[in-house]
Design an enzyme around this catalytic site. Structure first.
Site, short mmCIF file in Angstrom:
data_model
loop_
_atom_site.label_atom_id
_atom_site.label_comp_id
_atom_site.label_asym_id
_atom_site.label_seq_id
_atom_site.Cartn_x
_atom_site.Cartn_y
_atom_site.Cartn_z
N GLU A 183 -96.95 -78.86 -84.02
CA GLU A 183 -95.71 -79.29 -83.37
C GLU A 183 -95.03 -78.13 -82.66
OE1 GLU A 183 -96.72 -79.75 -86.44
OE2 GLU A 183 -96.00 -81.63 -87.30
N ASN A 193 -102.54 -76.81 -84.77
CA ASN A 193 -102.20 -75.73 -85.69
C ASN A 193 -103.17 -74.57 -85.50
OD1 ASN A 193 -104.08 -77.58 -86.88
ND2 ASN A 193 -103.63 -76.85 -88.94
N1 THU Z 1 -99.43 -78.28 -90.36
C1 THU Z 1 -99.13 -78.63 -89.07
O1 THU Z 1 -99.69 -78.09 -88.11
N2 THU Z 1 -98.22 -79.59 -88.87
C2 THU Z 1 -97.69 -80.37 -89.86
O2 THU Z 1 -97.01 -81.34 -89.57
C3 THU Z 1 -97.95 -80.04 -91.27
C4 THU Z 1 -98.77 -78.84 -91.51
C5 THU Z 1 -100.51 -77.32 -90.57
C6 THU Z 1 -100.14 -75.97 -91.06
C7 THU Z 1 -101.44 -75.52 -91.72
O3 THU Z 1 -102.29 -74.99 -90.72
C8 THU Z 1 -102.06 -76.81 -92.22
O4 THU Z 1 -101.41 -77.85 -91.53
C9 THU Z 1 -101.94 -77.03 -93.71
O5 THU Z 1 -100.65 -76.83 -94.13
#
Ligand code: THU
Length: 125
Positions: A55, A42
């Site tokens: 993802e 992320n």
């Molecule tokens: N996030 C992801 O990268 N993937 C997930 O499956 C759920 C949420 C990230 C987005 C944000 O940077 C952080 O997790 C908190 O929401």
């Protein structure tokens, strides 16, 4: 590639996550049908809506390198487990409605879902 190995690749990507706002790091490892793995993390932004999930990072990396056929996706988080958000489910559904999704806190406790279970009746044009 087996599920544990793919999950470990998702975990290995975690240090590269850029999550200064939520402090919740996520790593993803996407396996192509050719056997290549694309990882993603992320990447958050000061303008919160600009944040990209792990993802989608992995998927965009793969598609932009010419890979569109995916068989498995593993997701690891810095704390507990992470289920893909709704946007990521739909984003992945575009390319791989039959994707196997591997989620867990650690490689000893993996749960396996199909994307269709996580997103019944996904949207297709
Ligand atoms: N996030 C992801 O990268 N993937 C997930 O499956 C759920 C949420 C990230 C987005 C944000 O940077 C952080 O997790 C908190 O929401």
């Amino acid at each position: 590639m087996d599920n544990r190995e793919l999950f470990k690749m998702a975990q290995a990507a975690l240090p590269n996550a850029y999550a200064p706002f939520s402090k919740f790091k996520v790593g993803a490892a996407l396996l192509t049908e050719e056997g290549k793995v694309f990882t993603g993390v992320n990447v958050e932004n000061s303008s919160y809506g600009g944040t990209i999930c792990a993802e989608r990072t992995a998927t965009v990396k793969a598609v932009s390198e010419g890979y569109r056929n995916f068989s498995k996706l593993a997701i690891a988080a810095s704390e507990g487990e992470a289920f893909p958000c709704g946007i990521c489910r739909q984003f992945l559904y575009e390319f791989a409605p039959d994707l196997e999704v591997i989620i867990g806190e650690d490689e000893e406790h993996l749960k396996i879902y199909t994307l269709k279970e996580l997103l019944p009746e996904g949207f297709r044009l």
